[in-house]
Design a protein around this motif. Sequence first.
Motif, PDB file in Angstrom:
ATOM      1  N   LYS A  52      73.293  13.258 -53.730  1.00  0.00           N
ATOM      2  CA  LYS A  52      73.742  14.090 -54.850  1.00  0.00           C
ATOM      3  C   LYS A  52      72.536  14.666 -55.584  1.00  0.00           C
ATOM      4  O   LYS A  52      72.506  15.841 -55.932  1.00  0.00           O
ATOM      5  N   LYS A  53      71.527  13.825 -55.804  1.00  0.00           N
ATOM      6  CA  LYS A  53      70.335  14.288 -56.520  1.00  0.00           C
ATOM      7  C   LYS A  53      69.622  15.399 -55.758  1.00  0.00           C
ATOM      8  O   LYS A  53      69.118  16.356 -56.347  1.00  0.00           O
TER       9      LYS A  53
ATOM     10  N   LEU B 286      78.183  19.655 -55.902  1.00  0.00           N
ATOM     11  CA  LEU B 286      78.819  20.981 -55.891  1.00  0.00           C
ATOM     12  C   LEU B 286      79.920  21.045 -56.943  1.00  0.00           C
ATOM     13  O   LEU B 286      80.050  22.039 -57.666  1.00  0.00           O
ATOM     14  N   ASP B 287      80.717  19.971 -57.025  1.00  0.00           N
ATOM     15  CA  ASP B 287      81.822  19.936 -57.985  1.00  0.00           C
ATOM     16  C   ASP B 287      81.299  20.057 -59.416  1.00  0.00           C
ATOM     17  O   ASP B 287      81.859  20.776 -60.237  1.00  0.00           O
ATOM     18  N   ASP B 288      80.199  19.336 -59.703  1.00  0.00           N
ATOM     19  CA  ASP B 288      79.623  19.397 -61.050  1.00  0.00           C
ATOM     20  C   ASP B 288      79.137  20.802 -61.381  1.00  0.00           C
ATOM     21  O   ASP B 288      79.114  21.209 -62.536  1.00  0.00           O
ATOM     22  N   ALA B 289      78.696  21.519 -60.360  1.00  0.00           N
ATOM     23  CA  ALA B 289      78.117  22.836 -60.605  1.00  0.00           C
ATOM     24  C   ALA B 289      79.155  23.945 -60.479  1.00  0.00           C
ATOM     25  O   ALA B 289      78.836  25.125 -60.634  1.00  0.00           O
ATOM     26  N   GLY B 290      80.392  23.567 -60.176  1.00  0.00           N
ATOM     27  CA  GLY B 290      81.435  24.580 -60.058  1.00  0.00           C
ATOM     28  C   GLY B 290      81.293  25.457 -58.833  1.00  0.00           C
ATOM     29  O   GLY B 290      81.668  26.627 -58.855  1.00  0.00           O
ATOM     30  N   ILE B 291      80.726  24.908 -57.754  1.00  0.00           N
ATOM     31  CA  ILE B 291      80.594  25.666 -56.502  1.00  0.00           C
ATOM     32  C   ILE B 291      81.740  25.252 -55.579  1.00  0.00           C
ATOM     33  O   ILE B 291      81.971  24.061 -55.375  1.00  0.00           O
ATOM     34  N   THR B 292      82.454  26.225 -55.027  1.00  0.00           N
ATOM     35  CA  THR B 292      83.586  25.881 -54.167  1.00  0.00           C
ATOM     36  C   THR B 292      83.085  25.511 -52.773  1.00  0.00           C
ATOM     37  O   THR B 292      82.048  25.969 -52.314  1.00  0.00           O
TER      38      THR B 292
ATOM     39  N   GLY C 150      78.337  12.550 -51.625  1.00  0.00           N
ATOM     40  CA  GLY C 150      77.384  12.738 -52.718  1.00  0.00           C
ATOM     41  C   GLY C 150      77.069  14.208 -52.926  1.00  0.00           C
ATOM     42  O   GLY C 150      77.044  14.720 -54.048  1.00  0.00           O
TER      43      GLY C 150
ATOM     44  N   GLU D 132      71.573  18.542 -56.186  1.00  0.00           N
ATOM     45  CA  GLU D 132      71.381  18.993 -57.572  1.00  0.00           C
ATOM     46  C   GLU D 132      70.078  19.754 -57.723  1.00  0.00           C
ATOM     47  O   GLU D 132      70.018  20.794 -58.383  1.00  0.00           O
TER      48      GLU D 132
ATOM     49  N   ALA E 261      79.884  15.991 -54.586  1.00  0.00           N
ATOM     50  CA  ALA E 261      79.967  15.699 -56.017  1.00  0.00           C
ATOM     51  C   ALA E 261      79.042  16.628 -56.805  1.00  0.00           C
ATOM     52  O   ALA E 261      79.390  17.092 -57.897  1.00  0.00           O
TER      53      ALA E 261
ATOM     54  N   ILE F  42      70.447  23.199 -56.428  1.00  0.00           N
ATOM     55  CA  ILE F  42      71.265  24.027 -57.328  1.00  0.00           C
ATOM     56  C   ILE F  42      70.446  24.419 -58.558  1.00  0.00           C
ATOM     57  O   ILE F  42      70.451  25.576 -58.984  1.00  0.00           O
ATOM     58  N   ASN F  43      69.709  23.442 -59.107  1.00  0.00           N
ATOM     59  CA  ASN F  43      68.899  23.716 -60.299  1.00  0.00           C
ATOM     60  C   ASN F  43      67.820  24.758 -60.026  1.00  0.00           C
ATOM     61  O   ASN F  43      67.441  25.518 -60.903  1.00  0.00           O
TER      62      ASN F  43
END
Lengths: 323, 360
Positions: free
Chosen positions: A199-200, A230-236, A225, A203, A228, A206-207
């Motif tokens: 996940k990190k 993608l979900d936090d960042a609103g990416i489908t 992970g 992230e 998760a 994405i960042n």
Amino acid sequence: MKKIIALVIALALCLTVFTVFADEAKVIKVGIVNNPPSESGYREANVKNFEEVFSAENGYETKTAYSLKNDEQLNAARQFITDGVDYLLISAAETTGWEAVLKDAQEQGIGVFLFDRMIDCDPSLYLAAVVSDMAQEGETAVNWLLAQNLEKYEVIHIQGAMGSDAQLGRTGALDAQFESGKMTKVIQQTATWDEAEAKKIVESVINAKTPFNVIYAENDGMAKGAVAALDDAGITHGVDGDVIVMGFDCNKWALRELLAGKWNYDGQCSPFQAAVIDQMIKKVEAGEAIEGLNEKNQIISVEKGFDARELTEDDIATYGLGE
Amino acid sequence: MPADNRNKSSSFFQKNSQLLIPFVAIIILVIFNLIRDPGFFSIAIVNNNDGYPVLQGNLVSIFNGASELAILAMGMTLVTAASGGQDISVGALAAIAGSTLVKVLKSTETITPLTVILGILACCAVAMLFGAFNGMLVSVFRIQPMIATLILFTCGRSIAYWINGGATPTVSSPIITAIGSFIPGCPVPTPILIVLLMGILFFILFRTTTMGLYIQTVGINQGAAKLNGINPVGMKLLAFVLLGVCCAMAGTIGMSRLSLINHETLLLNVEMDAILAVAIGGNNLGGGKFNMIGSVMGAYAIQALTITLYAMKVPSTDVKAYKAIVIILLVVIGSPVVKDAFQKMKNRNGRRMLARKEAT
């Protein structure tokens, strides 16, 4: 006096041999040396598969030993040979150190089958090895990805523990695509099978606002992970999403994600070798030759890869690992 | 008035000279990243896939990602101060705690807030028991902490496996997702809030009780502490039990992040990072005086370093080597030899300036 004793011992030996033979007609004795089920979801399914196939109902008397340590496995194998099993089934912790034991087994007329893991020795020391071709598994997945005909392939590649068989096989096929220029490597990083680390990693991509459209995670947990993040960042993601998600292992929960259309692909390295070995043992018992072996006495398991659009509930029940 | 200010700032760092190292480490990482990518620390608000606005950016990732480590570093600081040794079983214990929580959650049909609270209480209780076991070996049987906790380090993840009997059991509940990522409507990741909560709890504990002082006393001189009526056995035991609570919280967060527990990989090797955080925080690993804020800053510095390496796309095979280089630098800067040298230099400069002042 000595002669009488010798005679008695000889008679006794004959008797025991007879009783053993009498038993043998009914049940086949097998000794299984495997890694413990706690190792992974893969192993859990593997152990369960062998327990189901080599059961008393199927005419087997089975002894099993589980260890992650090679020396403990070797001791167990020696014990099984002493116990007089008919067949020895081994998934070795390490590839080396087995030669002497396998020779012992051969001298005693014990048939050896290897499963899941190879041993460094002469192929004549075992009847057959049922193994996965990790490289082929990676290729199956990458070929599926290529078949999606995307305009561009910007891939986040999350690797397993570096140097493990699964990592090497699953990385190899994708690396070839990176080198040929067909796919672009956005990031290639190991999360050592750790879901949270995966996940990190996603992230951080994405960042950095780097564009990507494929996540290739070398097991289900790391794919979860990544999703998760993608979900936090609103990416489908998934079947109708912007990002293609690929995982490996085919845990039941992961296949359910596929069924829900949240992931696209899950590859499997098959843990179900017991049925194949069972058939081979039956052939040997009937005095027939084992067919379909390659020059290393191997049978390569057929690897599955599931596309979210074609997956069914039945597939999950049949091929899914775990609960 | 500027002279006054200078006095104030220097006295802050004189009082908290420990904090200098983690502070410098973080500043260096911040400057390095700003030069590399000016937008590195930018924070944006985006809508997540559930439709709620949430914070996003490297800064958020660092604070969020370091949550478990920060909490463990708090507990590790206490154990280090009291026992003069480290607990290397925190990762394994967190796995046990997380597994316990999953076990409780899976025992009921539907997961209600009550089951979650019961589950967290159960996992705290189990972790405190194991902490007490470690603490007893260290305090009563006087086994070196690293050896005593080696036992749980070795068998802990097997115990975690036994609890659920499956490789990666998953739970699905909106409450667990809320603990691990975002409470709907709250843009700050929940793990950050939990760290804050733990920090406040420890702050209150130190302010309202003499625990901090007692733990320090035991760590500095056990015999003297005993003569002054402080029970060293009790204090060490307390430190390990509190670390157990920290492990329980870390395990809860780690498990909730993805609603699954992988007993083999959950917080793998975190014990080393936790010890490192304590060391970077300027704490003496031999026990005695401690500064919990330093350890937490150390934890964030470690996470910032990891995120920086990811952002730089350092190849996976090289990450650990780069990390090691930075850590060597930090530890050497924090070593007594270098510190003394700095102090001497400072004194000399001070004297020279004083002499110059007198001359004019």
